[in-house]
Write an enzyme that holds these catalytic residues in place. Structure first.
Site, PDB file in Angstrom:
ATOM      1  N   SER A  28      16.598  33.592  46.051  1.00 40.01           N
ATOM      2  CA  SER A  28      17.596  34.582  45.641  1.00 40.01           C
ATOM      3  C   SER A  28      18.974  34.229  46.227  1.00 40.01           C
ATOM      4  O   SER A  28      19.073  33.514  47.227  1.00 40.01           O
ATOM      5  CB  SER A  28      17.159  35.973  46.101  1.00 40.01           C
ATOM      6  OG  SER A  28      17.021  35.977  47.502  1.00 40.01           O
ATOM      7  N   LYS A  58       8.241  24.595  53.087  1.00 47.15           N
ATOM      8  CA  LYS A  58       7.980  25.996  53.482  1.00 47.15           C
ATOM      9  C   LYS A  58       7.941  26.781  52.182  1.00 47.15           C
ATOM     10  O   LYS A  58       8.969  27.225  51.674  1.00 47.15           O
ATOM     11  CB  LYS A  58       9.104  26.489  54.390  1.00 47.15           C
ATOM     12  CG  LYS A  58       8.730  27.617  55.327  1.00 47.15           C
ATOM     13  CD  LYS A  58       8.165  28.854  54.666  1.00 47.15           C
ATOM     14  CE  LYS A  58       9.187  29.728  54.020  1.00 47.15           C
ATOM     15  NZ  LYS A  58       8.578  30.849  53.225  1.00 47.15           N
ATOM     16  N   GLU A  85       5.505  32.797  50.908  1.00 50.74           N
ATOM     17  CA  GLU A  85       4.305  33.364  51.530  1.00 50.74           C
ATOM     18  C   GLU A  85       3.514  34.228  50.545  1.00 50.74           C
ATOM     19  O   GLU A  85       2.417  34.678  50.842  1.00 50.74           O
ATOM     20  CB  GLU A  85       4.669  34.152  52.790  1.00 50.74           C
ATOM     21  CG  GLU A  85       5.632  35.325  52.610  1.00 50.74           C
ATOM     22  CD  GLU A  85       7.119  34.950  52.619  1.00 50.74           C
ATOM     23  OE1 GLU A  85       7.492  33.940  51.973  1.00 50.74           O
ATOM     24  OE2 GLU A  85       7.907  35.688  53.242  1.00 50.74           O
ATOM     25  N   ARG A  86       4.069  34.468  49.343  1.00 50.56           N
ATOM     26  CA  ARG A  86       3.370  35.320  48.371  1.00 50.56           C
ATOM     27  C   ARG A  86       2.259  34.569  47.635  1.00 50.56           C
ATOM     28  O   ARG A  86       1.248  35.150  47.275  1.00 50.56           O
ATOM     29  CB  ARG A  86       4.342  35.861  47.337  1.00 50.56           C
ATOM     30  CG  ARG A  86       5.583  36.448  47.923  1.00 50.56           C
ATOM     31  CD  ARG A  86       5.913  37.794  47.309  1.00 50.56           C
ATOM     32  NE  ARG A  86       7.181  38.273  47.831  1.00 50.56           N
ATOM     33  CZ  ARG A  86       7.353  38.765  49.050  1.00 50.56           C
ATOM     34  NH1 ARG A  86       6.343  38.858  49.878  1.00 50.56           N
ATOM     35  NH2 ARG A  86       8.547  39.167  49.452  1.00 50.56           N
ATOM     36  N   GLU A 120      20.276  41.243  39.440  1.00 49.89           N
ATOM     37  CA  GLU A 120      19.126  40.484  38.928  1.00 49.89           C
ATOM     38  C   GLU A 120      17.887  41.364  39.141  1.00 49.89           C
ATOM     39  O   GLU A 120      17.483  41.597  40.284  1.00 49.89           O
ATOM     40  CB  GLU A 120      18.974  39.169  39.706  1.00 49.89           C
ATOM     41  CG  GLU A 120      17.826  38.324  39.197  1.00 49.89           C
ATOM     42  CD  GLU A 120      17.579  37.062  40.027  1.00 49.89           C
ATOM     43  OE1 GLU A 120      17.680  37.096  41.256  1.00 49.89           O
ATOM     44  OE2 GLU A 120      17.260  36.030  39.405  1.00 49.89           O
ATOM     45  N   PHE A 123       8.631  32.374  45.155  1.00 50.99           N
ATOM     46  CA  PHE A 123       7.264  32.653  44.693  1.00 50.99           C
ATOM     47  C   PHE A 123       7.060  32.356  43.213  1.00 50.99           C
ATOM     48  O   PHE A 123       5.940  32.184  42.761  1.00 50.99           O
ATOM     49  CB  PHE A 123       6.917  34.137  44.959  1.00 50.99           C
ATOM     50  CG  PHE A 123       7.484  35.086  43.925  1.00 50.99           C
ATOM     51  CD1 PHE A 123       6.812  35.332  42.737  1.00 50.99           C
ATOM     52  CD2 PHE A 123       8.715  35.703  44.111  1.00 50.99           C
ATOM     53  CE1 PHE A 123       7.340  36.179  41.762  1.00 50.99           C
ATOM     54  CE2 PHE A 123       9.246  36.550  43.155  1.00 50.99           C
ATOM     55  CZ  PHE A 123       8.557  36.784  41.972  1.00 50.99           C
ATOM     56  N   CYS A 125      13.884  32.213  36.961  1.00 53.18           N
ATOM     57  CA  CYS A 125      15.322  32.137  37.219  1.00 53.18           C
ATOM     58  C   CYS A 125      16.074  31.795  35.943  1.00 53.18           C
ATOM     59  O   CYS A 125      17.282  31.964  35.871  1.00 53.18           O
ATOM     60  CB  CYS A 125      15.614  31.095  38.275  1.00 53.18           C
ATOM     61  SG  CYS A 125      15.159  29.463  37.733  1.00 53.18           S
TER      62      CYS A 125
HETATM   63  P1  NAD Z   1      13.561  34.856  48.091  1.00 49.56           P
HETATM   64  O1  NAD Z   1      14.983  34.494  48.253  1.00 49.56           O
HETATM   65  O2  NAD Z   1      13.110  36.204  48.559  1.00 49.56           O
HETATM   66  O3  NAD Z   1      12.633  33.802  48.894  1.00 49.56           O
HETATM   67  C1  NAD Z   1      12.809  32.424  48.756  1.00 49.56           C
HETATM   68  C2  NAD Z   1      12.371  31.740  50.039  1.00 49.56           C
HETATM   69  O4  NAD Z   1      13.179  32.210  51.116  1.00 49.56           O
HETATM   70  C3  NAD Z   1      10.925  32.034  50.416  1.00 49.56           C
HETATM   71  O5  NAD Z   1      10.335  30.854  50.905  1.00 49.56           O
HETATM   72  C4  NAD Z   1      11.054  33.096  51.504  1.00 49.56           C
HETATM   73  O6  NAD Z   1      10.014  33.030  52.450  1.00 49.56           O
HETATM   74  C5  NAD Z   1      12.384  32.766  52.145  1.00 49.56           C
HETATM   75  N1  NAD Z   1      13.063  33.963  52.652  1.00 49.56           N
HETATM   76  C6  NAD Z   1      13.006  35.225  52.150  1.00 49.56           C
HETATM   77  N2  NAD Z   1      13.760  36.057  52.873  1.00 49.56           N
HETATM   78  C7  NAD Z   1      14.335  35.313  53.848  1.00 49.56           C
HETATM   79  C8  NAD Z   1      15.242  35.615  54.922  1.00 49.56           C
HETATM   80  N3  NAD Z   1      15.710  36.835  55.115  1.00 49.56           N
HETATM   81  N4  NAD Z   1      15.630  34.608  55.728  1.00 49.56           N
HETATM   82  C9  NAD Z   1      15.166  33.355  55.545  1.00 49.56           C
HETATM   83  N5  NAD Z   1      14.306  33.020  54.550  1.00 49.56           N
HETATM   84  C10 NAD Z   1      13.895  33.990  53.714  1.00 49.56           C
HETATM   85  O7  NAD Z   1      13.177  34.616  46.570  1.00 49.56           O
HETATM   86  P2  NAD Z   1      11.820  34.972  45.810  1.00 49.56           P
HETATM   87  O8  NAD Z   1      11.713  36.445  45.646  1.00 49.56           O
HETATM   88  O9  NAD Z   1      10.682  34.233  46.403  1.00 49.56           O
HETATM   89  O10 NAD Z   1      12.104  34.268  44.387  1.00 49.56           O
HETATM   90  C11 NAD Z   1      12.844  34.887  43.372  1.00 49.56           C
HETATM   91  C12 NAD Z   1      14.298  34.490  43.419  1.00 49.56           C
HETATM   92  O11 NAD Z   1      14.420  33.089  43.331  1.00 49.56           O
HETATM   93  C13 NAD Z   1      15.094  35.040  42.254  1.00 49.56           C
HETATM   94  O12 NAD Z   1      16.345  35.460  42.715  1.00 49.56           O
HETATM   95  C14 NAD Z   1      15.237  33.848  41.322  1.00 49.56           C
HETATM   96  O13 NAD Z   1      16.339  33.881  40.449  1.00 49.56           O
HETATM   97  C15 NAD Z   1      15.360  32.751  42.306  1.00 49.56           C
HETATM   98  N6  NAD Z   1      15.050  31.458  41.714  1.00 49.56           N
HETATM   99  C16 NAD Z   1      16.094  30.629  41.430  1.00 49.56           C
HETATM  100  C17 NAD Z   1      15.844  29.418  40.823  1.00 49.56           C
HETATM  101  C18 NAD Z   1      16.968  28.472  40.485  1.00 49.56           C
HETATM  102  O14 NAD Z   1      16.683  27.392  40.069  1.00 49.56           O
HETATM  103  N7  NAD Z   1      18.220  28.839  40.663  1.00 49.56           N
HETATM  104  C19 NAD Z   1      14.530  29.043  40.516  1.00 49.56           C
HETATM  105  C20 NAD Z   1      13.494  29.902  40.838  1.00 49.56           C
HETATM  106  C21 NAD Z   1      13.776  31.122  41.440  1.00 49.56           C
END
Ligand code: NAD
Length: 498
Positions: free
Chosen positions: A226, A173, A176-177, A382, A149, A281
């Site tokens: 994450s 994909k 969804e937020r 984090e 998100f 991130c």
């Molecule tokens: P998230 O992991 O909750 O979600 C990321 C994606 O995974 C979304 O599209 C979500 O719909 C999907 N998802 C969530 N739960 C899932 C599950 N149980 N099974 C399958 N798919 C699932 O992350 P977020 O809260 O949207 O974003 C924040 C996180 O992203 C932080 O940890 C941040 O550090 C990380 N991030 C990392 C980078 C990088 O370059 N390393 C860049 C941006 C964000």
């Protein structure tokens, strides 16, 4: 209630989706839209559209692909203000910050415009008598991106311009937020002349993600999110035979040596810690103050933190906006309480921060801890909110050991006036992106972005040369055009050069 549908094969459709999720306005706490959540059949429809489009798109010349990306680039720039406002409305970040996100995404589009150069192969003449050898790279087919998100425009743009320019068809994909911008980007691609089905958007949750991971016609998956989900994506995606790059979470440290310019350093740490309400991130979330830098630095951090203005992302006067959801707000304030209970010194407490006229918004004030120790969960986890923690180290070596012991390895920075100290740091530290007096060292689009350790699963970083490599596969041709009079030279021994 506004309804956000998928974008498949050039049209918006709810497909067979019946489930939906709320899209909030983080500044007011009110629901502003609902987003449809895809079933496996919707993912399959997007893959079929992409697969059909791929058959033609791979035949389009690189020059023509480049022209379409140039047209897309112009449209993104022309609509950058609108994109930034859309990001701010669903994510909550301030508009100026959202504009920066669009600008950094645009740089990847510009990089991808150079695809004729990026795909130039290699040619070796006369590797054996009358034999030439040459290599080039071809697209994989249908590839997918699953994104977080916190950068709803930029992170998908780390992926789709490069994937599409190199001849693939793409299924996104997004989170969804904050889903709306992905459909807006689809419309810009269509206006730029991209054929229907080359860029598709499927909104959804775990159901859609699992359908992507298991789909036999998806060749590769890029994920950013994450760490627990990144690990899951990597394991499930690779076990079904896909190429996967999965970027995870982070705990980015800034090491501050006593010889650093502490006014400069404090300003940059506050910007890097609290910008986007800490939901980056590459945010600095842990400061390691070395030697006697600590007390002087914390005093400066305190006064700068207390001066920050919390408010809705749409208002120019706001330095930072709300966090993305009520759950995120509760998670972050829970960490602040546990940090204080664990004995860290809570220098600035952002719990209970109120914004006039936005009492139900998901606000958390910027918060600062000092004397944090590595066993506290405000350090180990984090937090992904506006919380900056300061740890103390006796020497630069101790500080490096601390950074290296942390399981995350996305970015890290050092603040110092010593070139030698910086050089030792950049060589020894176990993270993928290093800043020297630069707090958020996000690489430019023509380099590649990625972390080490639990911040990345897979061996390719995103965009830049590694992104081109990720979305293509190599072919090497060895060729000969014999004259009728030539002896064939064929034999049963393994062929060698002559
Ligand atoms: P998230 O992991 O909750 O979600 C990321 C994606 O995974 C979304 O599209 C979500 O719909 C999907 N998802 C969530 N739960 C899932 C599950 N149980 N099974 C399958 N798919 C699932 O992350 P977020 O809260 O949207 O974003 C924040 C996180 O992203 C932080 O940890 C941040 O550090 C990380 N991030 C990392 C980078 C990088 O370059 N390393 C860049 C941006 C964000």
């Amino acid at each position: 209630m506004r309804r956000i549908e998928h974008w498949i094969g050039g049209t918006e459709t709810a497909g067979s989706s019946t489930r939906s999720a709320p899209v909030w306005d983080p500044a007011t706490g009110a629901q502003q839209a609902e987003v449809m959540l895809a079933e496996a059949a919707d993912v399959d429809a997007a893959v079929q559209a992409a697969s059909k489009a791929f058959d033609d798109w791979r035949e389009v010349s690189v020059v023509r692909r480049s022209k379409i990306l140039f047209a897309f680039r112009e449209l993104v720039e022309r609509h950058s203000g609108e994109l930034a406002r859309m990001i701010s409305a669903e994510h909550g970040k301030v508009v100026a910050d959202a504009s920066g996100e669009v600008a950094r995404g645009l740089e990847v589009v510009e990089f991808a415009c150079g695809v004729p150069q990026l795909l130039k192969g290699e040619f070796s003449e006369q590797v054996s008598t009358d034999v030439d050898s040459f290599s080039f790279r071809q697209p994989l087919g249908v590839v997918a991106g699953i994104t977080p998100f916190n950068f709803p425009v930029m992170v998908p743009m780390w992926m789709h311009p490069v994937a599409i320019a190199t001849g693939n068809a793409f299924v996104l994909k997004p989170s969804e937020r904050d889903p709306s911008v992905s459909n807006f980007v689809a419309a810009l691609y269509a206006d730029a002349g991209l054929p229907d089905g080359v860029y598709n958007v499927v909104h959804g949750d775990k159901v859609a993600v699992d359908a992507i991971l298991d789909h036999p016609e998806i060749a590769a998956v890029s994920f950013v999110g994450s760490t627990p989900i990144a690990r899951y994506i990597y394991e499930r995606g690779t076990s079904s035979g896909k190429r996967v790059q999965a970027l995870g979470g982070a705990k980015n440290h800034a090491v501050v040596l006593p010889d650093a310019d502490l006014d400069f350093t404090a300003e940059h740490l506050v910007a890097a810690g609290y910008g986007s309400a800490g939901q980056r991130c590459m945010a600095i979330s842990a400061v390691v103050a070395v030697g006697d830098a600590g007390d002087r630095l914390v005093d400066k951090l305190q006064s700068l933190t207390e001066a920050l203005r919390l408010g809705p992302g749409s208002e120019k006067s706001s330095d930072l906006g709300p966090v993305v959801t009520r759950e995120a707000q509760e998670r972050v304030t829970g960490y602040i309480t546990r940090g204080a209970d664990a004995g860290a010194r809570l220098v600035v407490d952002g719990r209970g921060a109120q914004v006039e006229g936005h009492e139900d918004g998901f606000f958390v004030g910027p918060s600062l801890f000092d004397h944090v120790t590595p066993d506290m969960d405000i350090y180990t986890d984090e937090i992904f909110g506006p919380v900056l923690v300061v740890l103390r180290a006796g020497t630069a070596d101790e500080a490096i050991d601390l950074v290296n012991a942390n399981p995350y390895g996305n970015g890290t920075a050092i603040f110092t006036s010593s070139g030698q100290a910086a050089r030792v740091f950049q060589r020894r530290v176990t993270a993928g992106m290093i800043g020297v007096n630069v707090p958020i060292p996000v690489p430019m689009a023509f380099h590649s972005f990625g972390g080490w350790k639990d911040s990345l699963f897979g061996d390719r970083h995103v965009h830049g040369p590694e992104g081109v490599g990720f979305y293509t596969q190599a072919k090497v041709v060895t060729s000969r055009w014999p004259q009728p009079t030539d002896a064939s030279g064929a034999g049963l021994s393994f062929p060698t050069s002559h």
